[in-house]
Design a protein around this motif. Sequence first.
Motif, PDB file in Angstrom:
ATOM      1  N   THR A  37       0.826  -1.193   0.000  1.00 17.86           N
ATOM      2  CA  THR A  37       0.000   0.000   0.000  1.00 17.86           C
ATOM      3  C   THR A  37       0.866   1.251   0.000  1.00 17.86           C
ATOM      4  O   THR A  37       1.853   1.345   0.713  1.00 17.86           O
ATOM      5  N   LEU A  38       0.510   2.184  -0.842  1.00 12.58           N
ATOM      6  CA  LEU A  38       1.159   3.494  -0.835  1.00 12.58           C
ATOM      7  C   LEU A  38       0.345   4.465   0.002  1.00 12.58           C
ATOM      8  O   LEU A  38       0.880   5.265   0.745  1.00 12.58           O
ATOM      9  N   VAL A  39      -0.947   4.402  -0.141  1.00 14.44           N
ATOM     10  CA  VAL A  39      -1.866   5.160   0.707  1.00 14.44           C
ATOM     11  C   VAL A  39      -2.959   4.195   1.159  1.00 14.44           C
ATOM     12  O   VAL A  39      -3.309   3.260   0.451  1.00 14.44           O
ATOM     13  N   ASP A  40      -3.496   4.448   2.331  1.00 17.71           N
ATOM     14  CA  ASP A  40      -4.518   3.541   2.849  1.00 17.71           C
ATOM     15  C   ASP A  40      -5.850   3.693   2.124  1.00 17.71           C
ATOM     16  O   ASP A  40      -6.563   2.729   1.914  1.00 17.71           O
ATOM     17  N   ASN A  41      -6.193   4.916   1.742  1.00 16.60           N
ATOM     18  CA  ASN A  41      -7.463   5.146   1.082  1.00 16.60           C
ATOM     19  C   ASN A  41      -7.234   6.119  -0.076  1.00 16.60           C
ATOM     20  O   ASN A  41      -7.022   7.311   0.130  1.00 16.60           O
ATOM     21  N   THR A  42      -7.288   5.610  -1.296  1.00 10.87           N
ATOM     22  CA  THR A  42      -6.988   6.446  -2.457  1.00 10.87           C
ATOM     23  C   THR A  42      -8.016   7.554  -2.658  1.00 10.87           C
ATOM     24  O   THR A  42      -7.669   8.638  -3.123  1.00 10.87           O
ATOM     25  N   TYR A  43      -9.261   7.311  -2.302  1.00 12.36           N
ATOM     26  CA  TYR A  43     -10.280   8.344  -2.456  1.00 12.36           C
ATOM     27  C   TYR A  43      -9.977   9.531  -1.548  1.00 12.36           C
ATOM     28  O   TYR A  43     -10.021  10.688  -1.979  1.00 12.36           O
ATOM     29  N   VAL A  44      -9.656   9.258  -0.302  1.00 12.39           N
ATOM     30  CA  VAL A  44      -9.327  10.333   0.642  1.00 12.39           C
ATOM     31  C   VAL A  44      -8.069  11.066   0.180  1.00 12.39           C
ATOM     32  O   VAL A  44      -8.003  12.297   0.223  1.00 12.39           O
ATOM     33  N   ALA A  45      -7.088  10.329  -0.315  1.00 17.67           N
ATOM     34  CA  ALA A  45      -5.864  10.958  -0.807  1.00 17.67           C
ATOM     35  C   ALA A  45      -6.155  11.852  -2.010  1.00 17.67           C
ATOM     36  O   ALA A  45      -5.560  12.920  -2.154  1.00 17.67           O
ATOM     37  N   SER A  46      -7.075  11.434  -2.873  1.00 18.46           N
ATOM     38  CA  SER A  46      -7.383  12.235  -4.060  1.00 18.46           C
ATOM     39  C   SER A  46      -8.043  13.558  -3.691  1.00 18.46           C
ATOM     40  O   SER A  46      -7.932  14.532  -4.438  1.00 18.46           O
ATOM     41  N   GLN A  47      -8.710  13.617  -2.549  1.00 19.10           N
ATOM     42  CA  GLN A  47      -9.349  14.853  -2.108  1.00 19.10           C
ATOM     43  C   GLN A  47      -8.321  15.915  -1.754  1.00 19.10           C
ATOM     44  O   GLN A  47      -8.613  17.103  -1.774  1.00 19.10           O
ATOM     45  N   SER A  48      -7.102  15.507  -1.431  1.00 22.66           N
ATOM     46  CA  SER A  48      -6.034  16.438  -1.053  1.00 22.66           C
ATOM     47  C   SER A  48      -5.144  16.829  -2.226  1.00 22.66           C
ATOM     48  O   SER A  48      -4.217  17.618  -2.051  1.00 22.66           O
ATOM     49  N   TYR A  49      -5.408  16.299  -3.398  1.00 13.99           N
ATOM     50  CA  TYR A  49      -4.515  16.493  -4.543  1.00 13.99           C
ATOM     51  C   TYR A  49      -4.296  17.970  -4.882  1.00 13.99           C
ATOM     52  O   TYR A  49      -3.167  18.420  -5.048  1.00 13.99           O
TER      53      TYR A  49
END
Length: 158
Positions: free
Chosen positions: A45-57
Amino acid sequence: MITESTNSKKFTGYHATAMIVAFFLVVVAVNMIMARFAVSTFSGTLVDNTYVASQSYNSWLEEARKQQAHGWTASRVTRLKGKVMLTVLQADDSTLQDAQITAIAEHPVGRTEPITLHFTQDRAGAYISRDVLPEGRWKLRITIMHRGNRMALAQEVL
């Protein structure tokens, strides 16, 4: 005079089948071993939750623009007697004085807990960690703070 040996054995279908089966058993065994090593040394895993990470892009992009506007450059991290050292320069190639630098050292495959390193200024623009970093390969997430400006970078140290 050429004579034919009477005790030579013929290559039969049984031999061909045995060779093919042995070949595939070796291939399967190697694949199983390699898969075991891959799973046991990397979490995947690079990030635990890709959706949450995409919100910070977009905020990450804005932070990167601000960081580039400072014009700071940091040297490659090097080891010095077990400690970590780096040099930070400003846009005009003068040294960055009195910066607060911290780093989180993570083992690339997560075998140990992360280590927090705090840096002190060694000489003009050069900063050295107060803490010793154990031998091995580490990923460093470095944060440099100076007069309200922030720079974040990632480097590897061997």
